[in-house]
Design an enzyme around this catalytic site. Structure first.
Site, PDB file in Angstrom:
ATOM      1  N   TRP A  26      38.567 -15.751 -49.489  1.00  0.00           N
ATOM      2  CA  TRP A  26      37.739 -16.971 -49.473  1.00  0.00           C
ATOM      3  C   TRP A  26      37.784 -17.678 -48.129  1.00  0.00           C
ATOM      4  O   TRP A  26      37.318 -18.810 -48.013  1.00  0.00           O
ATOM      5  CB  TRP A  26      38.167 -17.909 -50.597  1.00  0.00           C
ATOM      6  N   GLU A  51      48.538 -20.454 -55.675  1.00  0.00           N
ATOM      7  CA  GLU A  51      48.936 -19.230 -56.382  1.00  0.00           C
ATOM      8  C   GLU A  51      50.330 -19.312 -56.987  1.00  0.00           C
ATOM      9  O   GLU A  51      50.767 -18.374 -57.652  1.00  0.00           O
ATOM     10  CB  GLU A  51      48.856 -18.046 -55.415  1.00  0.00           C
ATOM     11  N   LYS A  93      51.811 -24.141 -53.704  1.00  0.00           N
ATOM     12  CA  LYS A  93      51.882 -23.332 -52.488  1.00  0.00           C
ATOM     13  C   LYS A  93      51.069 -24.020 -51.396  1.00  0.00           C
ATOM     14  O   LYS A  93      51.421 -24.023 -50.236  1.00  0.00           O
ATOM     15  CB  LYS A  93      51.301 -21.950 -52.772  1.00  0.00           C
ATOM     16  N   GLN A  94      49.936 -24.555 -51.812  1.00  0.00           N
ATOM     17  CA  GLN A  94      49.034 -25.142 -50.821  1.00  0.00           C
ATOM     18  C   GLN A  94      48.193 -26.202 -51.507  1.00  0.00           C
ATOM     19  O   GLN A  94      48.160 -26.306 -52.729  1.00  0.00           O
ATOM     20  CB  GLN A  94      48.134 -24.073 -50.221  1.00  0.00           C
TER      21      GLN A  94
END
Lengths: 829, 829
Positions: free
Chosen positions: A388, A527, A648-649
């Site tokens: 992406w 994730e 994670k982000q």
């Protein structure tokens, strides 16, 4: 410091991998790994060159399973060029006394130079200057020019120049357990006295690659050899470096073209010419190697080897090629201008990033059916598969080279049939784009992956990130608004929007209890969360990022038929079977999809996030130091990130990056939710405290959100984003290939975020929030075909036209809508 | 008579070749030769299918020379489908008693049906109905459905369905002296119980082709078998025929899907399934064969065989495919509408021609890097090489599917490097496009050719037809004016125009004596004249067609930089090294090139034509009958056409076709020549008496010129053009493949010539000269994105908008310039 130059002084074998990644050369069609000059260092360690679009799949048996991996393929190494003196060993920089070493990447002209002086074991002093280019105007060509000066000796110089077809994919240590030999060598031949040709084929996808290499030697007085050899070409006026008039060739003799002894040498998978020339003290020999690369996927060819040889016939010598190469780069830079008049440090890095973007995607990639991998075309990591990252890259391309975005979007369009099959396989409708898109559109996400921390292979369900399709839809829509390219929307874009909307429409289900629609069983960009705690089935419900993006798309898709021409609207609804019921359903979904919020108004990453446990961040930091990859740490402890409030982000925070406050408020408002400014602040702060930044993109997104709030913490986070590859902040991932998304996100922070440059529904707006540390910003870009410049300095902004003839564009200044005509300007306070 | 149907009653083995050519099916990506249904006739004679872009070169030793020929390649025959009854021989229509035979090509839906009833040696009566399609919406797919009804018998029906990879190029008798085996068979495999896959590779260009074939059998009561099998798909609502939801598959059983005994059979280069089903009297079996074809040149694939099997997984059954196929055709016809309300005879043929055009070039050919060969994709003649036929085809495409023209022009753009090399090889500049363009842009014109009349191989210098580049330039310009597509002009078109102008600029020399520039040593379209009488060096001076086209181009190129955006003009002049001197030279050449005239004002075909001898036309007609190919006749007599006033085809007269009177007068006027109406009449008449019409295009050009003069002799000549393939007027060339240029020229006479529909510099005009025999004409087309309809009836013309929203177009009515807005109309008297 010259912000057009990226340079290193001194030889540093320890950091060669990082230098190599940052100095990789490419032109969209191909990349060549750059830092190690094979004339003097190890030529095995850096095999890779990647012509766009050459992929292969290999099987590996792991833990009783057959794992099939698709990878972008390292093709034969054409950089093989070594030299030796008076019958000695090939020179190796690690075994001589270095008197000087400078490696310099000229960002403006795309030339990598290495200038080395050394004294060898026989106390001879030699200087070697190598210049290298991967031609930006003639994408099948690359050239190396090495000038060796015998400073204080006379004797013979032996040169070995060839092609090494024995390469494997070996650049990512953790992939080395996987099969890696992608090529079968079909033939290694001498085409003529100065030309070699290698033909290989990938073993499963059967893509042919051919490389032809021509080596010429010029001998002259000192460093003039190269210069005078070049002069002949320039005098002949070789346009674009492609070929020269016959009379020019006669000039070669005058420039000292030598006819050295040549010996053909063959090794397993390697073919080379060994040449020997005599040098008097102070004399220099210039070796020019020009290489043509073709693959069986190329347009306009008969057979790759045949056409590689033909391309060499057309090719001029190094200086003619350099001439055309520099011209092509000058045009690219003219369309990509970014200036920071008072900040060379940032400018130099931003230009390095633009340089890598332009090397990956440029007019050279048009019609090639290629995508942008997370590492561009540079590295083996992520295997070149499309994910992406486009979402971060296209905003920069849209404003400079929109035809490149257009073409990269067609890559997705061509893979609609497979995306439809995947949706149907899951009992759904429309197009379900894969998380890691293989060459033919198949899902290539790993089903298991290795946790290096525990040594365990664990199931990988990250392909449940359905949001990849929404990113594609957003990219289509942004491209269309930037360019006004209705033809693209009619021929390609609309079908993508309809089919992606249809997919999410079939994924959404109605919850009667709360009177809203839901999207269940997916993953967001974060994730680390793959399931609810203790639940075996992967997937989460109502990921905020996914649902808001989907709500936006439903609104767009419902209105789309009315925005197309009558003919095309009829064709598409007929072909796809879209009726008023479906349009009505999309309209309803755009108003009644659920978006989860915490009790205090913070946007929930997904439904149930608020009920998870808090992680002991301090404890983990104390115990592990680097906790970027908390997933691996927790798995190794037999625990799971699914239990905790962590990310994670940036996930929910992505919404501020993608939409900006105003559009986000409009989408949520339509859904019946309020988003007050203090909720935005609270949401950013909430996730900032709970994010490990396991992706280089995370800092960029937080920097964006903070900057748009005008908060000071934006700048250090911007600098971290900007320097993430330069400093290899993830501890070794950059040598596996640069992070294209993070690189362009750094540039985008400069051009769109700090300036507040936005466009929506055909109207441009500017709302600057520049950090004080940055100084003035000048950005050149084009909107709807109109070249514009935005200048920001000392609390003022000016948007001015750079054309005498382009059609006017509409600009919003505060509450007012003004027209910016050709030659005009609009000022903002 | 239904003008949507092209049908033949009765089996006619003698004319199978012609019927086959006219009924060939294709979709741009592939063609399948159509008339012979292999279930009952010879399946060896018609091997060919041509997926676009698959070429190979073969060497043949002839008369001590190695002749290299590049050809479009016949790929494996997937049509293999035969049947036998009760253990008998395979049915052969030539060996049974035919009770009925009808072959019908449905032009509207693109379906070829053959309905056969016969009584065999055992007195059993059987009916076989075959329907065939080459999918217009899913270009990799083709499907055959054969329903066999046991009218008065019970027993077993044996079916053989497979793929024959042992094919050669064998369709053009005079090429049979040349090598013809283009394929190496790599593998013939059974993928599963109902699916076979064949993989082949061309022997020199190494293009891979894979075909996967799936065969299913349905047994039902009588002819319902097919219908009910289809119903399952339709009920499942399979959009576009691509795939069905899982639940639909269960419906197969209900529809009588049989699970017959299957036996794998292999022959040299052939793989097949043999199936056996039992039929009761009155029962029918329907065999559905769905085939997917992929080549290694395709975008979006992993490996052709892998992707062919994947495509079959996505593919629905016959009726679902038919459904999507018909939808795709309905959209193409909507954009290509042409009506002759009172002339079904002409309309039927015109539709057949449009049908072949749309099968050759359509949205399916976008991004495929293919050209239009003289025979489209249908036949082996001319080997699929690109010549100048585009000049006749694009005017029809421009007005219907301009994006297809755009893409075909990019085929030329991609071959600029080789055109530049050819110019330089001859000591010239710019781009010299080849006469017969090979796959990679190399000149593939034969160097010697066979005169069947004398049996001699004689030198072929027809590649001196430099005018091919001028046709490309004209095509670029026309496309641009039709669409207003500035982006194309900037990115591709301008570079073509500049480089072609530069080539002709370097070819032109100044003759001080007459104070004009000349172009010496070229050939015009008339290939009968290759040199001056008695002169060995080929080439003629100042061919009128070439020089006027060049003068036009010089004028365009000189003005072009000012018409481009500033940025692009700067980039192009910089990259190509175009300076004011060169622009000035082009400007001068546009005013001072020589055009030769006879003493009486007739345009000379070339300088010196007037001094040639007159041919004894009556004598030759009396002696030989057909004198189309006077070149061959004269060579066989040890004479030469170079001596005589004769032409193979319209040469100077082409000018009236390309420019129309007004533009031609303007170009000549600028050159300082007058062109009075009586000169035009005299020129047409002069050459009409001296032309053998050795090309199918010659009649079309004369018909055009005559019609624009309003002369009655135009109509019979139009009818000859229109019927040239239908009647195979060249005595056997149509079975080698239809003549695409002549077919579209016939349509273009209807739409542009008789209507006087012209556009220039953004203005449309209409000036009808309809032949009385024709009756009313209605043409739908698009100009600058605005869908329009032109209706001509009883001395009146009406141009009306077919859109509610498109931008207005400018129309000239007499001396007046009017604006035609969306929804409006303009009337002409």
């Amino acid at each position: 410091m010259d912000p057009w130059v990226w340079a290193y002084e001194g030889f540093d074998p320890e950091n060669e991998g990082l230098r190599e990644a940052l100095c990789t050369l490419g032109n969209g069609y191909m990349a060549t790994r750059g830092a190690a000059a094979e004339s003097s260092a190890d030529d095995v360690h850096y095999p890779g060159t990647y012509p766009a679009g050459v992929y292969n799949r290999l099987d590996t048996d792991i833990a009783g399973q057959t794992i099939t991996n698709e990878s972008i393929v390292n093709i034969p190494n054409w950089l093989v060029l070594r030299f030796a003196i008076d019958g000695g060993e090939w020179i190796d920089l690690r075994e001589v006394e270095l008197l000087g070493y400078r490696q310099e990447l000229d960002l403006r002209s795309g030339v990598l130079t290495r200038d080395v002086r050394f004294r060898d074991a026989e106390a001879r002093t030699t200087r070697a200057v190598e210049r290298r280019l991967v031609h930006m105007g003639l994408p099948h060509l690359t050239a190396l020019q090495t000038t060796v000066t015998a400073e204080d000796w006379s004797g013979s110089l032996r040169v070995r120049a060839g092609i090494d077809a024995s390469v494997t994919n070996w650049g990512v240590p953790r992939y080395r357990k996987l099969s890696s030999r992608h090529l079968e060598v079909l033939g290694l031949e001498e085409a003529d006295a100065e030309t070699l040709v290698a033909r290989v084929e990938t073993v499963r996808s059967h893509v042919r690659v051919a490389e032809a290499a021509r080596t010429r030697v010029f001998v002259g007085a000192g460093d003039d050899a190269a210069v005078s050899a070049g002069a002949a070409d320039v005098a002949a006026g070789a346009a674009a470096g492609e070929g020269r008039a016959p009379e020019a060739r006669a000039a070669d003799a005058a420039a000292g073209r030598a006819a050295p002894e040549r010996r053909l040498s063959r090794d397993e998978g390697v073919i080379a010419h060994e040449l020997e020339v005599a040098l008097a003290q102070g004399q220099a020999a210039t070796v020019e190697k020009v290489v043509a690369v073709f693959t069986s996927r190329d347009d306009g060819i008969f057979e790759p080897g045949h056409d590689a040889l033909l391309a060499l016939e057309r090719a001029g010598d190094f200086s003619a090629l350099l001439n055309g190469h520099e011209t092509a780069w000058s045009h690219l830079w003219a369309r990509s201008s970014l200036e920071l008049p008072e900040n060379d440090d940032v400018l130099q890095i931003a230009r390095l990033h633009l340089f890598h973007l332009l090397q990956t995607a440029s007019p050279n990639t048009l019609d090639m059916d290629v995508s942008l991998g997370p590492r561009g075309l540079h590295g083996e990591a992520y295997r070149g598969l499309a994910m992406w990252d486009d979402l971060y890259v296209f905003p920069v391309l849209d404003l400079r080279l929109p035809e490149v975005t257009r073409d990269l979007l067609k890559y997705r369009y061509r893979r609609l049939p497979e995306a439809r099959r995947m949706a149907r396989r899951d009992g759904l409708r429309g197009a379900m784009f894969p998380w890691q898109c293989g060459s033919n559109g198949e899902e290539m996400a790993q089903k298991i992956h290795l946790n290096p921390q525990s040594g365990r292979w664990i199931p990988d369900v990250t392909n449940l990130q359905r949001h990849v399709g929404l990113a594609i839809a957003r990219n289509v829509s942004r491209y269309h608004d930037t360019t006004g390219d209705d033809e693209f929307m009619e021929d390609y874009g609309a079908e993508l929007l309809f089919e992606i909307a249809r997919f999410f429409g079939s994924l959404a289900s109605y919850d009667g209890a709360r009177g809203r629609y839901e999207i269940r069983g997916v993953l967001g960009p974060d994730e680390f969360h793959t399931a609810y705690p203790g639940v075996d089935t992967p997937g989460l419900n109502n990921n905020a990022y996914t649902n808001v993006m989907a709500a936006w798309l439903f609104g767009e898709a419902a209105r789309l038929p009315a925005r197309l021409s009558e003919r095309r609207a009829a064709e598409l609804t007929d072909t796809l079977g879209i009726d008023d019921d479906e349009l009505g359903r999309w309209e309803e979904l755009s108003r009644r999809l659920v978006v989860p919020f915490h009790a205090d108004g913070v946007i929930s990453q997904f439904e149930g996030y608020e009920q998870l446990e808090e992680l002991d961040w301090e404890g983990y930091r104390a115990k592990y130091g680097d906790i970027h990859r908390l997933d691996r740490i927790l798995e190794a402890e037999n625990d799971s990130p699914n239990r905790y409030k962590l990310s994670k982000q940036a996930d929910a925070v992505m919404l501020f990056y993608v939409f900006g406050r105003e559009e986000l408020q409009a989408i949520l408002g339509r859904l019946g939710y309020e988003l007050r400014p203090e909720q935005i602040t609270a949401t950013i702060d909430y996730y900032l405290e709970r994010t490990s930044h396991g992706s280089t993109l995370s800092d960029a997104v937080f920097a964006w959100a903070l900057a748009r709030e005008g908060r000071e913490s934006a700048y250090p986070r911007f600098m971290k984003t900007l320097r993430s590859d330069v400093d290899d902040i993830q501890g070794g991932t950059t040598p596996e290939g640069i992070h294209l998304g993070a690189m362009t996100a750094g540039v985008d922070l400069l051009q769109r975020c700090f300036t507040g440059l936005e466009h929506r529904d055909g109207v441009l707006s500017v709302d600057p929030r520049p950090p004080a540390e940055l100084g003035p910003i000048d950005v050149d870009f084009a909107y709807r075909g109109h070249p514009l410049r935005l200048e920001l300095a000392r609390g003022r902004a000016r948007l001015s036209s750079r054309s005498d003839s382009a059609a006017p564009v509409r600009v919003r200044r505060g509450a007012e809508l003004v027209e910016l005509a050709a030659g005009g300007a609009v000022d903002f306070d």
